[in-house]
Design an enzyme around this catalytic site. Structure first.
Site: not given
Ligand SMILES: [Zn+2]
Length: 473
Positions: A289, A340
């Protein structure tokens, strides 16, 4: 409905008695294969005893024949396996300003309910779903270390071993990243009670690595820093110094604007800039991210060879923001995809959202151009495969001598692919198809998906249903 779910709790898989999914093949005949220099017809791949491609060509006698075009498998560069069982349970509005931070509260409550058997069963089911969609390996960013009250298990690596067992059960190529998680906010702030299952020091990470290395030698081992919210600079230095120089290291780096602000206020720099000053970024680094980066951070991090680990469906689900993918690729940056929180576990869907996100903000088409021939879907697949292999420390992502035989066979009989030449078939799969077009999956020369179904789907699925009975709402 219609499935009998045993209610007796108990150990789901005996850790040391799980065998590999299937025998390793000695090779595969491909009606067509996507090699490094393009598509070729009637390709024979020979595998060695470790599941690597030892030769392209040679004697095809006795080898199985793939039922469709063969492409390199994909690495899932970011997973929290337990969250697979939570997908959908944060989709009810609670606060006027629901965000990543309110989602995290739901996750904390969910994680408190899970015991080791459940964690193992959920992870195995998540890995089976990944394999059926065309992932061949996964980096497990594993921060769940202790019992629900925060007490270490008798074996501090208990849950790391459960992840390794789940990986073996599913037959996925596992890179385990035990996570260092020591604090509750930037600058070494104390952790809260909701974080008690995660907490440890560099020694705990090293202990997990040692235990898994001896119990499950097939697992590749790295480490992770949860985020700059959870570790201090001194702890980063200590862990890096204790790791082998080629071990993958991942970090959640700039997912939320609030953490960028906290870093600026407390550390005096944005997260990626601060990290680039502190450590030597290189291809073994996975910047998970890297959503909120400025132009200077993009330039520094991309040129270091560090891999931007992007999780488009999760980042969209959590309202994180949009990674500046075109700028990153413009600097020659490597990237990988991860799933994720597992609201999706389909590599095609991750790549599609990465590209269409850029289309939506730019009001243009075909933005992320990676191949020489302009094929957007195929270019994304190839680049994410290479970046993922780098982030996982795994020799894969290409069909080439010396690489592991991590392979996906597309379904040549699917209507979606009818009338398509091979290059267009990959574009169609990535941009308009998805998991339903995956016919077979091979991991290090072992077949784990046949006719679109994982060879242990029913067994793993039954254990999963038993594990989550009572967890849902
Ligand atoms: Zn994560």
């Amino acid at each position: 409905v219609g499935v009998e779910v045993p209610t007796t709790p108990g150990r789901v898989y005996l850790r040391h008695e799980v065998s590999m999914t299937s025998a390793r093949a000695t090779g595969l005949i491909c009606p067509s294969a996507w090699l490094e220099d393009g598509w070729q017809d009637e390709v024979v791949l020979q595998f060695d005893q470790r599941g690597r491609i030892s030769q392209i060509g040679g004697d095809p006698t006795g080898l199985p024949r793939a039922p469709g075009p063969v492409v390199p498998g994909m690495s899932n560069a970011h997973s929290h396996a337990f969250q697979w069982a939570m997908a959908g349970l944060a989709e009810r509005a609670v606060h006027a300003d629901d965000s990543f931070w309110s989602w995290r509260q739901t996750m904390y409550q969910f994680v408190d309910a899970l015991d080791p058997d459940q964690i193992e069963a959920v992870a195995a089911a998540a890995y089976v779903a990944m394999l059926e969609a065309g992932f061949t390996s996964v980096a497990e960013f594993h921060y769940l270390h202790h019992a629900p009250d925060g007490t270490p298990y008798d074996d501090p690596a208990e849950l790391s071993l459960r992840i390794a067992a789940a990986g073996r059960m599913a037959g996925i190529g596992l890179t385990l990243l035990p996570v260092l998680y020591a604090h509750g906010g930037v600058g070494g702030q104390p952790a809260g009670p909701a974080q008690r299952r995660f907490l440890g020091d560099p020694d705990l990470v090293l202990r997990c690595r040692e235990r898994v290395a001896s119990a499950a030698p097939e697992v590749r081992l790295g480490a992770a820093l949860h985020s700059l919210r959870a570790v201090t600079g001194e702890q980063i230095d200590a862990l890096i110094a204790a790791l082998p120089g080629d071990a993958p290291v991942h970090i959640h780096v700039a997912e939320q604007r609030a953490e960028v602000e906290a870093c600026l206020q407390i550390l005096g720099a944005r997260p990626v800039a601060w990290l680039a000053d502190r450590v030597e970024l290189s291809p073994r680094w996975g910047l998970v991210h890297a959503t909120h980066v400025d132009a200077d951070e993009v330039r520094r991090a991309a040129r270091s060879g560090a891999v931007a680990v992007l999780c488009p469906t999760t980042e969209a689900n959590l309202g994180d923001g949009l990674f500046p993918a075109a700028a990153w690729l413009g600097e020659g940056g490597a990237f990988a995809i991860g799933t994720d929180s597992h609201v999706s576990v389909d590599p095609a869907e991750e790549l599609r959202l990465l590209e269409v996100g850029q289309r939506l903000i730019r009001e243009r088409r075909n933005v992320l151009r990676l191949g020489d021939d302009g094929h957007v879907g195929a270019g994304l697949w190839a680049a994410a495969g290479r970046g993922g292999a780098s982030a996982l420390g795994r020799e894969s992502g290409r069909i080439a001598v010396g690489c592991l035989a991590d392979l996906v066979v597309l379904d040549a009989e699917a209507p979606r692919l009818a009338g398509r030449s091979r290059a267009w078939a990959v574009d169609t799969w990535v941009m308009a198809g998805g998991a339903a077009l995956v016919r077979e999956v091979w991991v290090a020369g072992r077949q784990v998906v046949r006719d679109g179904v994982h060879v242990r789907r029913s067994e793993v699925g039954l254990a999963y249903r038993r594990a989550v009975a009572g967890l849902g709402r």
